[in-house]
Scaffold this motif. Sequence first.
Motif, short mmCIF file in Angstrom:
data_model
loop_
_atom_site.label_atom_id
_atom_site.label_comp_id
_atom_site.label_asym_id
_atom_site.label_seq_id
_atom_site.Cartn_x
_atom_site.Cartn_y
_atom_site.Cartn_z
N CYS A 192 -0.84 13.62 -1.40
CA CYS A 192 -0.12 13.21 -2.60
C CYS A 192 -0.66 11.86 -3.08
CB CYS A 192 1.38 13.14 -2.31
SG CYS A 192 2.41 13.13 -3.81
N ASP A 193 0.03 11.24 -4.01
CA ASP A 193 -0.43 10.00 -4.63
C ASP A 193 -0.21 8.81 -3.69
OD1 ASP A 193 -1.54 8.95 -6.99
OD2 ASP A 193 0.38 8.08 -7.56
N PRO A 194 -1.09 7.81 -3.71
CA PRO A 194 -0.83 6.58 -2.93
C PRO A 194 0.42 5.86 -3.44
CG PRO A 194 -3.12 6.69 -3.67
CD PRO A 194 -2.38 7.76 -4.40
N ILE A 195 1.00 5.06 -2.57
CA ILE A 195 2.12 4.20 -2.96
C ILE A 195 1.53 2.87 -3.40
CG2 ILE A 195 4.20 3.03 -2.16
CD1 ILE A 195 4.49 5.31 -0.09
N ARG A 196 1.83 2.48 -4.62
CA ARG A 196 1.24 1.29 -5.21
C ARG A 196 2.25 0.13 -5.22
NH1 ARG A 196 -3.36 3.51 -7.08
NH2 ARG A 196 -3.27 5.76 -7.53
N PRO A 197 1.79 -1.10 -5.36
CA PRO A 197 2.71 -2.24 -5.38
C PRO A 197 3.82 -2.08 -6.41
CG PRO A 197 0.46 -3.02 -5.20
CD PRO A 197 0.38 -1.54 -5.42
N SER A 198 3.50 -1.50 -7.56
CA SER A 198 4.50 -1.31 -8.62
C SER A 198 5.58 -0.30 -8.25
CB SER A 198 3.82 -0.88 -9.91
OG SER A 198 3.10 0.33 -9.72
N ASP A 199 5.36 0.49 -7.20
CA ASP A 199 6.36 1.47 -6.75
C ASP A 199 7.43 0.83 -5.87
OD1 ASP A 199 5.10 3.76 -7.96
OD2 ASP A 199 3.62 3.74 -6.31
N LEU A 200 7.19 -0.39 -5.39
CA LEU A 200 8.13 -1.04 -4.48
C LEU A 200 9.27 -1.68 -5.25
CD1 LEU A 200 5.64 -2.77 -2.00
CD2 LEU A 200 6.60 -0.45 -1.92
N PRO A 201 10.45 -1.77 -4.65
CA PRO A 201 11.61 -2.39 -5.32
C PRO A 201 11.35 -3.86 -5.62
CG PRO A 201 12.29 -1.18 -3.34
CD PRO A 201 10.79 -1.27 -3.30
N ASP A 202 11.95 -4.31 -6.70
CA ASP A 202 11.82 -5.72 -7.09
C ASP A 202 12.99 -6.49 -6.50
OD1 ASP A 202 10.95 -8.04 -8.24
OD2 ASP A 202 11.80 -7.61 -10.22
N THR A 203 13.04 -6.55 -5.17
CA THR A 203 14.10 -7.26 -4.47
C THR A 203 13.58 -7.70 -3.12
OG1 THR A 203 16.42 -7.10 -3.73
CG2 THR A 203 15.03 -5.17 -3.37
#
Length: 297
Positions: free
Chosen positions: A111-122
């Motif tokens: 599947c797709d890689p997990i990118r920094p933008s996918d992480l919660p902003d907290t």
Amino acid sequence: MVTTAESAAHKSQQQSRVLIVGNYCHDVLIQNNAVKAVSLGGAASFISNVFNGLSVSCNLVSKVGEDFKYTVSYTPIVIPTLKTTVFHSYFDPGLHGNDHQDRILKRVCACDPIRPSDLPDTRFKYGMGVGVGGEILPETLERMIEICDVVFADIQALIRVFDSVDGTVKLVKLEETGFYPLLPRIGVLKASSEEAVFMDVEEVRKWCCVVVTNGKHGCKVYWKDGELGISPFLANQDDPTGAGDSFFGGFVAGLVQGLAVPDAALLGNLFGSLSVEQVGLPKFDTRLLQAWLVSTF
């Protein structure tokens, strides 16, 4: 109106949560050339399963395709144009004349890689980088370091590469990866004894704590100025898949709940032993676990 005390309590609760990063997978276990089981896989699934058994709160970031077939406690990000990561695990003791070879692992779909933008902003107190199919990028781990007080990384997320023809999992030296410069900024690096030979433990322990699991022999914890062996639990192995992940979940859950490192590693050994006795994602008796925890700690 939210009072200052309520706001502080909410902030404290948020910071005590664990961020788990890694894709869910479809695991196919093949033994003696026959499919023995098809189950939910991925380190994130085994770790969150342990957390659920110990009532540890967490957030989980995972990506799957529209073909994802399981109901899970933590909803993944669905990528409509891709399929869920699939691994075929060929489990045959003595395969290819190697008495220590438990399995040959092949990634047959990614599947797709997990990118920094996918992480919660907290912010989180703890973060766990536990990819299995190459889905965690160096920049993603770096972002985890920025938003988590302490990051735990599984070396399998850092050193796995995949054959371009049949997807067979291979390992490369840690120092050859883009993750190597980040080691001084993580808290704990976990590896199996087979994976540990792909790093210089004596060098890495200068920068972060290193935990090496060794199956029926338990595990060993290394830090800059010392090391400690932790005794195993006896188990009748039926499926080794996810044992290291369950160990890691138990280890971090123990730390989250205030255990010292040796006790947390012992808890990890318990979950690793419980995991190998079941095919696929293990089921835990919560009442027995709580009783064991009370009597032991």
